[in-house]
Design a protein around this motif. Structure first.
Motif, mmCIF file in Angstrom:
data_model
loop_
_atom_site.group_PDB
_atom_site.id
_atom_site.type_symbol
_atom_site.label_atom_id
_atom_site.label_comp_id
_atom_site.label_asym_id
_atom_site.label_seq_id
_atom_site.Cartn_x
_atom_site.Cartn_y
_atom_site.Cartn_z
ATOM 1 N N GLU A 1 0.822 -1.209 0.000
ATOM 2 C CA GLU A 1 0.000 0.000 0.000
ATOM 3 C C GLU A 1 0.852 1.252 0.000
ATOM 4 O O GLU A 1 0.548 2.229 -0.663
ATOM 5 N N ASN A 2 1.960 1.232 0.744
ATOM 6 C CA ASN A 2 2.834 2.405 0.752
ATOM 7 C C ASN A 2 3.617 2.529 -0.544
ATOM 8 O O ASN A 2 4.057 3.599 -0.912
ATOM 9 N N ALA A 3 3.809 1.402 -1.218
ATOM 10 C CA ALA A 3 4.633 1.428 -2.415
ATOM 11 C C ALA A 3 3.853 1.778 -3.657
ATOM 12 O O ALA A 3 4.358 2.417 -4.555
ATOM 13 N N ASP A 4 2.589 1.357 -3.735
ATOM 14 C CA ASP A 4 1.896 1.533 -5.007
ATOM 15 C C ASP A 4 0.876 2.656 -4.989
ATOM 16 O O ASP A 4 0.115 2.806 -5.913
ATOM 17 N N GLU A 5 0.854 3.465 -3.934
ATOM 18 C CA GLU A 5 0.038 4.660 -3.940
ATOM 19 C C GLU A 5 0.970 5.856 -4.040
ATOM 20 O O GLU A 5 1.920 5.992 -3.279
ATOM 21 N N ILE A 6 0.700 6.714 -4.981
ATOM 22 C CA ILE A 6 1.644 7.765 -5.366
ATOM 23 C C ILE A 6 1.173 9.093 -4.799
ATOM 24 O O ILE A 6 0.018 9.483 -4.956
ATOM 25 N N ASN A 7 2.073 9.791 -4.126
ATOM 26 C CA ASN A 7 1.757 11.117 -3.615
ATOM 27 C C ASN A 7 1.865 12.128 -4.738
ATOM 28 O O ASN A 7 2.713 12.010 -5.615
ATOM 29 N N ASP A 8 1.036 13.156 -4.686
ATOM 30 C CA ASP A 8 1.020 14.142 -5.760
ATOM 31 C C ASP A 8 1.817 15.400 -5.412
ATOM 32 O O ASP A 8 1.949 16.284 -6.228
ATOM 33 N N VAL A 9 2.339 15.490 -4.194
ATOM 34 C CA VAL A 9 3.071 16.686 -3.811
ATOM 35 C C VAL A 9 4.441 16.282 -3.276
ATOM 36 O O VAL A 9 4.564 15.414 -2.448
ATOM 37 N N ASP A 10 5.464 16.919 -3.767
ATOM 38 C CA ASP A 10 6.823 16.660 -3.324
ATOM 39 C C ASP A 10 7.384 17.972 -2.810
ATOM 40 O O ASP A 10 7.329 18.998 -3.482
ATOM 41 N N ARG B 1 9.138 -0.014 -1.695
ATOM 42 C CA ARG B 1 8.882 0.275 -0.279
ATOM 43 C C ARG B 1 10.151 0.758 0.418
ATOM 44 O O ARG B 1 10.105 1.614 1.294
ATOM 45 N N ASN B 2 11.275 0.187 0.035
ATOM 46 C CA ASN B 2 12.550 0.512 0.672
ATOM 47 C C ASN B 2 13.238 1.715 0.038
ATOM 48 O O ASN B 2 14.416 1.972 0.290
ATOM 49 N N GLY B 3 12.531 2.433 -0.815
ATOM 50 C CA GLY B 3 13.075 3.661 -1.384
ATOM 51 C C GLY B 3 14.017 3.460 -2.543
ATOM 52 O O GLY B 3 14.842 4.335 -2.832
ATOM 53 N N ASP B 4 13.908 2.327 -3.240
ATOM 54 C CA ASP B 4 14.796 2.045 -4.376
ATOM 55 C C ASP B 4 13.953 1.700 -5.607
ATOM 56 O O ASP B 4 13.927 0.554 -6.056
ATOM 57 N N PRO B 5 13.246 2.703 -6.181
ATOM 58 C CA PRO B 5 12.381 2.408 -7.327
ATOM 59 C C PRO B 5 13.153 1.950 -8.556
ATOM 60 O O PRO B 5 12.626 1.187 -9.361
ATOM 61 N N ALA B 6 14.398 2.411 -8.705
ATOM 62 C CA ALA B 6 15.184 2.009 -9.878
ATOM 63 C C ALA B 6 15.405 0.496 -9.885
ATOM 64 O O ALA B 6 15.239 -0.165 -10.918
ATOM 65 N N SER B 7 15.753 -0.071 -8.726
ATOM 66 C CA SER B 7 15.944 -1.525 -8.651
ATOM 67 C C SER B 7 14.631 -2.256 -8.866
ATOM 68 O O SER B 7 14.598 -3.344 -9.456
ATOM 69 N N GLY B 8 13.545 -1.659 -8.381
ATOM 70 C CA GLY B 8 12.244 -2.272 -8.607
ATOM 71 C C GLY B 8 11.919 -2.364 -10.086
ATOM 72 O O GLY B 8 11.431 -3.387 -10.579
ATOM 73 N N ARG C 1 8.043 7.471 -9.070
ATOM 74 C CA ARG C 1 8.994 7.778 -7.997
ATOM 75 C C ARG C 1 10.360 8.181 -8.533
ATOM 76 O O ARG C 1 11.161 8.755 -7.803
ATOM 77 N N LEU C 2 10.615 7.877 -9.770
ATOM 78 C CA LEU C 2 11.820 8.375 -10.433
ATOM 79 C C LEU C 2 11.574 9.745 -11.069
ATOM 80 O O LEU C 2 12.420 10.269 -11.786
ATOM 81 N N ASP C 3 10.371 10.288 -10.835
ATOM 82 C CA ASP C 3 9.975 11.618 -11.325
ATOM 83 C C ASP C 3 9.858 11.679 -12.840
ATOM 84 O O ASP C 3 9.960 12.762 -13.427
ATOM 85 N N LEU C 4 9.639 10.548 -13.488
ATOM 86 C CA LEU C 4 9.402 10.528 -14.933
ATOM 87 C C LEU C 4 7.909 10.297 -15.150
ATOM 88 O O LEU C 4 7.453 9.209 -15.507
ATOM 89 N N ASP C 5 7.146 11.364 -14.907
ATOM 90 C CA ASP C 5 5.698 11.234 -14.801
ATOM 91 C C ASP C 5 5.025 10.878 -16.119
ATOM 92 O O ASP C 5 4.057 10.113 -16.139
ATOM 93 N N GLU C 6 5.481 11.455 -17.226
ATOM 94 C CA GLU C 6 4.845 11.139 -18.509
ATOM 95 C C GLU C 6 5.019 9.655 -18.844
ATOM 96 O O GLU C 6 4.098 9.009 -19.347
ATOM 97 N N HIS C 7 6.193 9.108 -18.565
ATOM 98 C CA HIS C 7 6.420 7.680 -18.792
ATOM 99 C C HIS C 7 5.559 6.854 -17.834
ATOM 100 O O HIS C 7 5.022 5.807 -18.218
ATOM 101 N N ALA C 8 5.439 7.328 -16.586
ATOM 102 C CA ALA C 8 4.606 6.626 -15.610
ATOM 103 C C ALA C 8 3.159 6.561 -16.080
ATOM 104 O O ALA C 8 2.498 5.526 -15.940
ATOM 105 N N ILE C 9 2.672 7.653 -16.659
ATOM 106 C CA ILE C 9 1.291 7.669 -17.153
ATOM 107 C C ILE C 9 1.103 6.621 -18.242
ATOM 108 O O ILE C 9 0.097 5.892 -18.253
#
Length: 720
Positions: free
Chosen positions: A8-17, A257-264, A292-300
């Motif tokens: 739940e913490n990993a797959d829900e994305i916050n909209d404000v940084d 979850r452990n803060g390593d989205p690149a490895s994920g 989480r890598l801040d590549l939002d267009e690719h994420a979409i």
């Protein structure tokens, strides 16, 4: 097995940084420098934005424009390309890059880019000409073939090594190439700070290029939506594969979850094109990693593919909506949140976000639907009270939403029905909102009864008398209604200004750098404060208001009085557009940056800027007042209210006779935050005759009323 609820913490994305506030501040500073013909300052600001967030497409685009203007075609090409790698839909970057590629001789690349640009600018003459000239050409020019611009400035080798080590950079040539634009003092020598600045941009460039190399092949491998029969065959083939996709998704989720989205993402990447091509959870987690890598267009792109494969995932819709909201696609985000609620009617998070986005774009129907869900699922959520007030205002025909919206949706209920819904949400009670709701429902007898009961407890409140007047008029008792209106008018004209001793212990502010003590006014003693307050009581002539005030929407629910006092601050309105005859550009830049940082929400950094500006204006009272008021505003937002009051008071002592009503209003708000309601009331009362306009005076009187209520409750508790 992997389920939709995993991570739940990993797959829900916050909209404000939080970093984005700083980034936006640097973008604003850069744009301001550009307008003022300061390309060096603009480039420094955009470089800082890139260092803070290497995925900021606008920072890369603006850097490209500036480098192209400085004849650095290689640097401009790299900047435009990174901008497009981050955001393939950045239209201006496609147009600029297509023209640049033709100019440097890469006609094949120019033709390809002109084709992309024409999707955004159909029929644009200049782009059409580039496309025609480059059509059929196979001439290319790689980045490596372009001339590098390397600095000839001197530097200390140990400084270079230190800067590179601190930033984690190994390529000295890259730092030297970047350093061309970092000799800010133009002394032909690069000091340690300038080398750090250059190395920081090189590190950011390497960072974003690594992310792009990881993400771009993934999004490019997203298949076109297959026919159902083909999809079934692929899914069946995948299910028979030896690859356990669910286990891979679990592993990738754990990395995130452990803060390593690149490895994920690396865990899933080898399988997304084939085995996991139609495995929705894999694409959903891959999209979350990209976000989480801040590549939002690719994420979409990844998340949209996941939702096509499995539209029943509520969290998938929520994540997609969050990324779109972060990019400002509020209407699309609202559609995603609505889809999430369609799949899971008890999912509170999309309901909250849908209410926010709907209100932002004046989607009345969407807002009412979303806010009703929130009020049902989470009755204590503040959105419930917001909904109640909106329903009543809609019923009364006075809602701000109505003023902004182009038209009412045809399915919006009639006014009495809206008020009835508000009353049902309110429950039993005797408040202004209950009385207003009954009026809107045409229950005039009940409304009059409620207004009279409220007046018995607050006989000097003009708002209650005016409410009673409206209800009596609606009930047909015009004569009594007029008497009540006259009573309300007379109460509004009554204002008592009391002498006050304003003193407060100053807390140590949370600052980035120490305050230059030499320029700060001395902390006033008690006698000075009394003298200042006596001057404040001197009648003043009203001066024409020259400053545009952006008014917030004050809450009017008596039960929320304390919250109302907090939310009705004029803090952000009183210290813009400084004017002084003795200001050097560098001196004023700290002040202007402080203002920009306040607007960007970075209050500690703003405080530091104001403190830097203060020593330069020891002989300029007007600017010292502005800076001290700016510090007060920063302390207010940092919730350091004693320091906020002290800073405002230091500003008041310089010219007590010229103290503005807004300053006193803000000081009153700060006192209210400290629950010093008596002091708060006196500040509000003193603010009224000092330059406030009609609407501001109304707000100030409302604040006095609310603080009186809170003061009564406070005194009751003290007597127990």
């Amino acid at each position: 097995m992997y389920g939709d609820d995993v991570g739940e913490n990993a797959d829900e994305i916050n909209d404000v940084d939080d970093v984005q506030f700083q980034v936006q501040s640097q973008l604003m500073i850069g744009e301001e420098c550009s307008k003022n013909d300061d390309p060096k300052g603009a480039l420094a600001a955009f470089n800082k934005a890139i260092s803070l967030d290497p995925s900021c497409d606008m920072a890369w685009f603006n850097r490209g424009v500036l480098l192209e203007a400085q004849q650095d075609a290689r640097g401009a090409r790299q900047a435009f390309q990174i901008c497009l790698d981050v955001n393939p839909n950045h239209a201006p970057a496609t147009a600029n890059l297509c023209i640049l590629l033709e100019r440097i001789g890469d006609e094949s690349g120019a033709y390809e880019m002109s084709t992309r640009a024409l999707d955004f600018y159909p029929g644009h003459p200049a782009i059409m000409e580039v496309r025609e000239r480059c059509s059929g050409s196979e001439t290319t020019k790689a980045m490596e073939e372009m001339t590098q611009v390397v600095t000839t400035d001197s530097f200390k080798e140990e400084d270079m090594n230190t800067a590179m080590e601190e930033m984690g950079v190994d390529d000295m040539n890259a730092v030297l190439e970047e350093a061309v634009y970092h000799d800010l003092d133009e002394n032909k020598n690069l000091d340690i700070d300038e080398l750090r600045s250059a190395a920081e941009v090189v590190a950011a460039t390497e960072n974003i290029q690594e992310k792009i190399e990881l993400v771009q092949p993934v999004t490019q491998s997203i298949p076109q939506e297959p026919e159902n029969t083909v999809r079934e065959e692929i899914v069946q083939e995948s299910s028979n594969s030896s690859v356990d996709l669910d286990a891979l998704v679990e592993e990738a989720t754990e990395y995130i979850r452990n803060g390593d989205p690149a490895s994920g993402l690396k865990t899933l990447k080898p399988y997304l094109k084939n085995e996991a091509a139609n495995h929705a959870p894999s694409w959903r987690i891959a999209g979350g990693a990209m976000a989480r890598l801040d590549l939002d267009e690719h994420a979409i792109s990844a998340l949209e593919h996941a939702q096509k494969l499995d539209p029943s995932s509520a969290k998938g819709w929520f994540n997609l909506g969050s990324v779109k909201q972060r990019l400002g696609y509020l209407e699309d985000a609202g559609t995603c949140y609505a889809s999430a609620l369609r799949e899971d009617p008890n999912y509170i998070k999309p309901a909250i976000k849908w209410s926010e986005t709907s209100r932002a774009i004046n989607d009345i129907e969407g807002y009412l639907t979303a806010a009703t869900v929130v009020a049902t699922l989470e009755p204590n959520n503040p959105i419930k009270m917001e909904l109640i007030i909106t329903l009543i205002e809609l019923a009364e025909g006075e809602s701000e939403v109505l003023e902004l919206a182009s038209g009412l949706p045809p399915t919006l209920p009639a006014g009495p029905d809206l008020a009835s819904n508000a009353l049902a949400l309110l429950g039993d009670g005797q408040t202004e909102l209950h009385a207003r709701a009954h009026s809107a429902m045409n229950n005039h007898v009940e409304s009059v009864t409620l207004w009279k009961a409220l007046i018995q407890t607050e006989k000097t409140n003009p708002i209650l008398w005016r409410g009673l007047s409206k209800s009596l008029r609606a009930a047909g008792d015009v004569e009594t209604s007029e008497r009540c209106r006259m009573k309300a008018d007379s109460l509004e004209k009554v204002g008592e200004i009391s002498n006050d001793q304003i003193q407060e212990k100053v807390s140590q502010p949370n600052q980035i750098e120490p305050i230059p003590q030499v320029a700060a006014p001395e902390i006033p003693d008690l006698q000075q404060q009394n003298n200042a307050n006596e001057l404040l009581l001197t009648p003043v002539d009203k001066k024409p208001e020259t400053e545009i005030v952006v008014e917030s929407n004050p809450q009017v629910d008596l039960a929320k009085a304390a919250l109302d006092v907090q939310q009705n601050s004029l803090v952000s309105e009183q210290f813009k557009n400084p004017v002084s005859n003795s200001i050097a550009n560098q001196d004023i830049s700290w002040y202007n940056q402080g203002v920009a940082l306040i607007e960007a929400g970075k209050y500690s950094e703003a405080l530091s800027c104001f403190d830097r500006a203060l020593p330069s204006f020891a002989n300029d009272d007007e600017m010292v007042i502005r800076i001290l008021n700016g510090r007060g505003n920063a302390f207010y937002y940092l919730e350091n209210y004693p320091a906020c009051v002290e800073s405002y008071h230091q500003a008041m002592l310089i010219r007590p006779e010229d103290v503005r009503g807004k300053t006193l209003y803000n000081m009153g708000t700060a006192y209210a935050e400290m629950e010093r309601y008596q002091d708060s009331i006196k500040c509000f009362e003193q603010a009224i005759p000092r330059g406030l306009n009609k609407e501001e005076i109304k707000r100030t009187k409302d604040q006095i009323r609310r603080c009186n209520i809170l003061l009564k409750e406070q005194n009751k508790k003290l007597k127990k």
